[in-house]
Motif scaffolding. Structure first.
Motif, PDB file in Angstrom:
ATOM      1  N   THR A  71     -60.925  57.644  19.848  1.00  0.00           N
ATOM      2  CA  THR A  71     -59.792  57.148  19.189  1.00  0.00           C
ATOM      3  C   THR A  71     -59.227  58.351  18.437  1.00  0.00           C
ATOM      4  O   THR A  71     -57.870  58.525  18.323  1.00  0.00           O
ATOM      5  CB  THR A  71     -59.851  55.970  18.105  1.00  0.00           C
ATOM      6  N   GLN A 113     -55.973  50.641  19.290  1.00  0.00           N
ATOM      7  CA  GLN A 113     -57.190  49.603  19.312  1.00  0.00           C
ATOM      8  C   GLN A 113     -57.271  48.512  18.443  1.00  0.00           C
ATOM      9  O   GLN A 113     -57.350  47.496  18.802  1.00  0.00           O
ATOM     10  CB  GLN A 113     -58.446  50.711  18.903  1.00  0.00           C
ATOM     11  N   ASP A 196     -55.677  52.199  24.209  1.00  0.00           N
ATOM     12  CA  ASP A 196     -57.062  52.338  23.367  1.00  0.00           C
ATOM     13  C   ASP A 196     -57.466  50.988  23.583  1.00  0.00           C
ATOM     14  O   ASP A 196     -57.136  50.036  22.682  1.00  0.00           O
ATOM     15  CB  ASP A 196     -56.954  52.666  21.774  1.00  0.00           C
ATOM     16  N   GLU A 197     -58.627  50.633  24.265  1.00  0.00           N
ATOM     17  CA  GLU A 197     -59.060  49.616  24.334  1.00  0.00           C
ATOM     18  C   GLU A 197     -58.214  48.176  24.816  1.00  0.00           C
ATOM     19  O   GLU A 197     -58.227  47.274  23.822  1.00  0.00           O
ATOM     20  CB  GLU A 197     -59.985  49.055  23.144  1.00  0.00           C
TER      21      GLU A 197
HETATM   22 MG   LIG Z   1     -61.840  53.597  18.920  1.00  0.00          MG
END
Ligand SMILES: [Mg+2]
Ligand SMILES: Nc1ncnc2c1ncn2[C@@H]1O[C@H](COP(=O)(O)OP(=O)(O)OP(=O)(O)O)[C@@H](O)[C@H]1O
Lengths: 271, 288
Positions: A71, A113, A196-197
């Motif tokens: 991240t 995220q 991000d995810e």
């Molecule tokens: Mg992360």
């Protein structure tokens, strides 16, 4: 180089018609890269002298254990964080850092995220926010946004947010919030797309929907970077994988190759 | 009738002030308590312009706009370094500074004695002497400010302000230079408050610094908290409620002293109750 040419090149490499020379030249040009990048948080090296290149018009899976700096790297590449040192290159522009207001100019978009929406604005406003005229007087004149409205309808449809369009972001369920973030990214029609995810915590049918959306971007020849812990999804979506560990590059290359790598399996999969 | 007209004029003045303050606090999330300062600067520009400089009302408005624009640009830049509670505290400090200047720069402002004999607006040979015609004029201005608010509210520009009030960095990352947006709305809000000040000075015909203290800024804050943050309708409803309150208290026959005390208590209680039970206010679209 034309995007379709790169894609063609890549396809023929995959089919074994062309021999890869170095890991990166396999994919043609890179579009965004960093060199000797460093970022510390209170003495902890989150990014440690990292040099990587993200190939253009490909999907890069960015993986690594929790806290390995994925991240943080994405934050630096999207101007949300300032690196301590190092260089960043976007296309042919070399910079010490990316400034957040320049992302639109660089045609970069991302999701977060932890989910970052304008909570007290409606779904529609969240979608329209990144695309409006960004000159002051243009923004004042622009009371109707007919140009963007058509794209918004499409995005609402794709993300199944049509019936929620007038709700505030804070009123949405977790899954819909994730979809709204992805919808906001789609609105921007960026060339470089960071996720991000995007799948974490989603029901299987929404996971499929997000896969389809990413598949659509792949078809358009977009550059995509996905951080994800689910190896099945990473394998399925990525053309290229970068593995981080303690802020350094552990391995990179084609998915089957990287995921078989012993060091990767030890550091990441714990086997 | 005169009584109603008087109330309506006051309502228009506070309506304009509340609308302009809501552009900053509600629409943009900049909790400024300095609004009374800009209100005062506008009032003094008209007072001094019309008495010492021989200006007409409308050119004195322009003078006020000019002075307020310059001062608010600088003040806005200073405030831009702060956020949230610090923003409120520093803006309150700036309000106190402007009040002290109005009070102590006697050569220009006549200090605590104030300025008398401020004239009425005139267009050509027509002068708005009567309160009814004055009301007509200020009502047009108030409607204009209301429409301006609605315009900004619906524009992309307004959406950027509403984006940055929650997440400035994120809004920036969508390609907007947010500090310019904050500067522009702050200056616009300050100049509009100044226009309200010009009307106030001309209407009352006598002003002194005591009107433009920090507590006036807090009173305006109360208006938009009660009426509703980030809402044009809320701004004017808030002004209506809080301007009517003292009249209601007088109407039920309380002695002047008691009514004045009670009024402050009710204002305070309203602020607290709203913050606790309906933080976005009656018609608000945003809570802090
Ligand atoms: Mg992360
Ligand atoms: N804002 C911050 N302040 C202090 N430390 C931070 C901050 N952001 C990240 N870190 C630290 O930097 C390191 C890398 O964090 P990062 O969030 O980049 O990891 P990650 O690879 O994304 O992990 P995850 O898979 O859990 O999301 C961690 O040790 C983390 O605690």
């Amino acid at each position: 180089m034309k995007i379709d040419k790169i894609v063609k090149n890549f396809k023929s490499i995959q089919k074994g018609e062309l021999k890869p020379i170095k890991p990166l030249s396999v994919y043609g040009l890179d579009i965004i890269a960093c060199k000797n990048l460093n970022k510390q948080f209170m003495g902890i090296k989150a990014i440690d002298n990292l040099t990587i290149n993200i190939p253009q018009a490909q999907t890069t899976g960015l993986i690594g254990p929790n806290g390995s700096g994925k991240t943080t790297l994405m934050n630096i590449l999207t101007g949300m964080l300032k690196p301590d040192s190092g260089e960043i290159r976007v296309r042919d522009k070399i910079r010490k850092r990316i400034k957040s207001h320049e992302l639109r100019k660089y045609r970069i978009a991302r999701t977060f995220q932890d989910g970052r929406l304008i909570e007290q604005l409606s779904v529609e406003d969240n979608l329209l926010l990144p695309v409006a005229d960004n000159t002051i007087f243009g923004g004042l004149k622009e009371v109707k946004q007919d140009d963007y409205k058509a794209r918004m309808e499409q995005v609402l449809e794709i993300t199944s947010l049509t019936e929620h369009r007038h709700k505030k972001a804070e009123e949405l369920s977790y899954g819909l919030r994730k979809l709204l973030e992805i919808g906001r990214l789609l609105m921007q029609d960026a060339e470089i797309n960071f996720f991000d995810e995007p799948f974490t915590g989603l029901f299987p049918e929404i996971v499929e929907k997000v896969c389809d959306i990413i598949g659509g971007l792949q078809k358009q020849g977009k550059t995509i970077v996905i951080i994800e812990h689910n190896m099945g999804l990473i394998k399925r979506l990525s053309d290229h994988i970068i593995v981080l560990d303690h802020g350094t590059l552990l391995a990179e290359g084609r998915p089957d190759f990287v995921l078989k790598n012993k060091a990767v399996r030890e550091a990441y999969l714990g086997v | 009738m005169e009584y109603i007209i008087n109330l309506a004029i006051l309502f228009c003045i506070y309506g304009m002030l509340a609308l302009s303050l809501n552009m900053v606090i509600g629409m943009s999330g900049l909790v400024s308590l300095a609004q009374a300062a800009f209100y005062g600067i506008g009032a003094y520009a008209t007072a001094i312009g019309m008495t010492s400089l021989g200006m007409g009302f409308f050119s004195s408005i322009l003078l006020g706009i000019l002075i307020n624009a310059i001062i608010s640009l600088v003040v806005g830049k200073i405030l831009a370094r702060f956020q949230y509670d610090y923003y409120a505290i520093v803006s309150a400090g700036l309000s106190v500074i402007v009040f002290s200047i109005l009070l102590n720069w006697k050569d220009v402002t006549n200090g605590a004695l104030g300025i008398y004999g401020i004239g009425k607006p005139a267009i050509g040979s027509y002068t708005f002497y009567s309160n009814a015609t004055f009301l007509g004029l200020i009502f047009i201005f108030t409607v204009a400010v209301y429409l301006l608010y609605m315009w900004i509210d619906r524009s992309s520009f307004g959406r950027v302000l509403k984006g940055l009030r929650e997440d400035e960095k994120l809004t920036q990352s969508m390609g907007y230079k947010t500090k310019h947006y904050k500067s522009i709305i702050f200056v616009l809000s300050a100049t509009l408050s100044g226009v309200a000040g010009s009307f106030f000075a001309s209407y009352i015909a006598f002003i002194d610094p005591s009107t433009f203290q920090l507590k006036e800024g807090i009173f305006l804050f109360t208006i938009i908290i009660v009426g509703g943050l980030s809402s044009a309708l809320g701004s004017v409803v808030g002004a209506l409620v809080l301007i009517s309150l003292p009249e209601v208290l007088r109407f039920i026959g309380l002695p002047y002293e008691t009514a004045a005390q009670l009024q402050q208590i009710i204002y305070g209680a309203m602020l607290v109750l709203m913050m606790v039970f309906k933080p976005q206010g009656l018609f608000g679209k945003y809570r802090m």
